[in-house]
Design an enzyme around this catalytic site. Sequence first.
Site, short mmCIF file in Angstrom:
data_model
loop_
_atom_site.label_atom_id
_atom_site.label_comp_id
_atom_site.label_asym_id
_atom_site.label_seq_id
_atom_site.Cartn_x
_atom_site.Cartn_y
_atom_site.Cartn_z
N LYS A 196 0.83 -1.20 0.00
CA LYS A 196 0.00 0.00 0.00
C LYS A 196 0.87 1.25 0.00
O LYS A 196 0.68 2.16 -0.83
CB LYS A 196 -0.94 0.01 1.21
CG LYS A 196 -1.86 1.22 1.25
CD LYS A 196 -2.67 1.26 2.54
CE LYS A 196 -1.83 1.78 3.69
NZ LYS A 196 -2.63 2.03 4.91
N ASP A 212 -6.41 0.82 0.79
CA ASP A 212 -6.53 1.14 2.22
C ASP A 212 -7.90 0.70 2.70
O ASP A 212 -8.66 0.04 1.98
CB ASP A 212 -6.28 2.63 2.45
CG ASP A 212 -7.42 3.52 1.98
OD1 ASP A 212 -8.33 3.02 1.26
OD2 ASP A 212 -7.43 4.70 2.34
#
Length: 288
Positions: free
Chosen positions: A157, A175
């Site tokens: 991420k 996320d």
Amino acid sequence: MNATGNSADGERGAGGPAKPVRKPARARPGAAGESRTALVRRARKINRELGEVYYYAHPELDFENPFELLVATVLSAQTTDLRVNQTTPRLFAAYPTPAAMAAADPARVEELIRPTGFFRNKTKSLIGLSTALRDRFDGEVPGRLEDLVSLPGVGRKTAHVVLGNAFGKPGITVDTHFQRLVRRWEWTEQTDPDKIEAEVGELFPKKDWTMLSHRVIFHGRRICHSRKPACGACPIAPLCPSYGEGETDPEKAKKLLKYEMGGYPGQRLKPPADYPGPPAPAAGDPAG
């Protein structure tokens, strides 16, 4: 919607969403039997609609270079981007380069980043990744996924945030907001972030991945909240299989809107020029 952000259902006010779209009486999108082709078309239409509403979508962390973005993204775990943005000016003033941060006194770093939470673990990650950048990458943030994820505290991420926004390399940022929304929209049934990234990525051209991530995250923060989505104020309601999970009354839904959609400051102290809301207050300001 047209190029000015207006639609047949109403005009978007200054910094606000289009007037609420009532759910049409038709088969629920995403219901059993939706073909792969229909799913791709619906997903891409959602992305286009979000692009009209969030024409100003951007990374909500303040940064001036890849190192600052990397550090800010690591700090953003388990806290708000606003809190990070209020914290990093002092941190970057003290440690502007990987070499400086690698040589930092951990106690001093902990003191500076304490407002972001989990400051001891984050300090270890920041000093560790700075040391790796100094020793292994000549003090520069690498522009390859495999190199970034080799740094302490950096996962896929974080790596995609840096690659997409500092290096212009497309990536999907999975996320908590992104996970919640793509499942509500029935783009995927996966719960593992890597599998979500892979399945959603197959629905869009690679060039769209970074901006798609921004738009989905913007929508999750402003309208499609985790506990009480503002369904009655949602511009993509006709395309959403989960319409009705939240407040459907337009006036009540309007009160749930956050950040510039609700007339409040955003998360960046230094937002882009086209941002339609006021900038966030610095730490210590009366409004902060």
